[in-house]
Design an enzyme around this catalytic site. Structure first.
Site, PDB file in Angstrom:
ATOM      1  CD  GLU A  74      29.203  46.455 -16.230  1.00 20.29           C
ATOM      2  OE1 GLU A  74      29.549  46.053 -15.287  1.00 20.29           O
ATOM      3  OE2 GLU A  74      29.974  46.753 -17.107  1.00 20.29           O
ATOM      4  CG  HIS A 123      28.455  50.270 -12.925  1.00 22.26           C
ATOM      5  ND1 HIS A 123      28.264  49.336 -13.990  1.00 22.26           N
ATOM      6  CD2 HIS A 123      29.742  50.687 -13.360  1.00 22.26           C
ATOM      7  CE1 HIS A 123      29.057  49.482 -14.864  1.00 22.26           C
ATOM      8  NE2 HIS A 123      29.920  50.239 -14.340  1.00 22.26           N
ATOM      9  CE  LYS A 170      32.975  47.313 -14.906  1.00 24.16           C
ATOM     10  NZ  LYS A 170      32.403  47.224 -16.478  1.00 24.16           N
ATOM     11  N   GLY A 176      37.498  50.218 -15.363  1.00 25.58           N
ATOM     12  CA  GLY A 176      36.904  48.691 -15.261  1.00 25.58           C
ATOM     13  C   GLY A 176      38.260  47.965 -15.572  1.00 25.58           C
ATOM     14  CB  SER A 220      37.171  51.813 -23.172  1.00 27.49           C
ATOM     15  OG  SER A 220      36.533  50.645 -23.491  1.00 27.49           O
ATOM     16  CG  ASN A 234      33.511  48.712 -11.281  1.00 28.83           C
ATOM     17  OD1 ASN A 234      33.264  47.794 -10.361  1.00 28.83           O
ATOM     18  ND2 ASN A 234      32.594  49.034 -12.023  1.00 28.83           N
ATOM     19  N   GLY A 277      33.834  48.762 -21.633  1.00 28.01           N
ATOM     20  CA  GLY A 277      34.288  47.348 -21.780  1.00 28.01           C
ATOM     21  C   GLY A 277      34.252  47.141 -23.316  1.00 28.01           C
ATOM     22  CD  GLU A 315      31.329  54.044 -15.555  1.00 27.89           C
ATOM     23  OE1 GLU A 315      32.744  53.852 -15.568  1.00 27.89           O
ATOM     24  OE2 GLU A 315      30.595  53.229 -15.137  1.00 27.89           O
TER      25      GLU A 315
END
Ligand code: PGA
Length: 251
Positions: A96, A94, A11, A234, A213, A9, A172, A166
């Protein structure tokens, strides 16, 4: 029985040119790795060039989001049909997008149905916050997200979906859930909820990734867990060492 699936991903990173330059660097090595499905989810603008650069490889393209309507006055959105010429997968819900763009469980459910109708494979994201985790609410919260996401689907539709568990506190942050922690939530909470809504057979068919991560160094330990069927990656999918991450996932 379930083929592991590793999706990158990206992003809001890599221009279309950078995306193509990157896949030219890694596609040959990734294509050699057997026993795993692989995809990159770039920015929308990179779809044509990236799907061109990946032609003839087993690496798929995924979208990071999509709207559920077919067309109309929805400024800034893309419809499922606009993705299908390029994409096999679409990430839905997601954390985010839930946190920063107002995605709701109801919208996630509509998007999953729209994706399936257009033969896109949804990668449905679920996961708890640090506060929920510390308050011991992980099971009830994640299970609720799965129930809301899969409401009204047939068993056949559910079996086609990929779920990415997740934990938000691991995204992250460099803080990864241990294989035992992630495997427990994935096996008991996520797969258990699918078995509860549908049946055990469907639950055994759904691929459930871990995300948060994942790096070349921790991929093999996470993927060795029998309930973890791959990863949504990510930051580590932006670097050439993503090849090692995928290699380590299958050994
Ligand atoms: P990360 O992101 O690998 O950078 O933690 C994972 C994700 O958000 O899908």
């Amino acid at each position: 029985m379930r083929t592991p699936f590793i999706a990158g991903n990206w992003k809001m990173n890599k221009t279309a040119d950078e995306a193509v330059a990157f896949v030219r660097e890694v596609r040959h090595a990734l294509n050699q790795i057997e026993g795993v499905d692989i995809a990159f989810c770039p920015l929308f603008l990179a779809f044509p060039a990236l799907s061109d650069a990946l032609k003839g490889t087993k690496i798929g393209v995924g979208a990071q989001n999509m709207f559920y309507e077919e067309s109309g006055a929805y400024t800034g959105e893309l419809a499922p049909d606009m993705l299908t010429p390029f994409c096999k997968y679409v990430i839905i819900g997601h954390s985010e997008r839930r946190a920063s763009f107002g995605e709701t469980d109801e919208g996630v459910n509509k998007k999953i149905k729209a994706a399936l109708k257009h033969e896109l494979i949804p990668i449905v994201c679920v996961g708890e916050s640090l506060e929920q985790n510390e308050a011991g609410e992980t099971h009830s919260f994640v299970s609720g997200q799965v129930r809301a996401a899969f409401a009204g689907l047939t068993t056949g539709e559910a079996a086609k979906c990929v779920i990415a568990y997740e934990p938000i506190w691991a995204i992250g942050t460099g803080r990864t859930a241990t294989a035992a922690q992630a495997g427990q939530i994935i096996g008991v909470t996520v797969r258990g909820t699918i078995a509860d809504i549908f049946d055990e057979e469907t639950a055994q068919l759904v691929r459930i990734q871990y995300g948060g991560s994942v790096k070349p160094e921790n991929a093999s330990e996470l993927m060795a867990h029998p309930d973890i069927d791959g990863a949504l990656v990510g930051g580590a999918s932006l670097k050439p060492s993503f090849v090692e991450l995928v290699q380590n996932s299958v050994v």
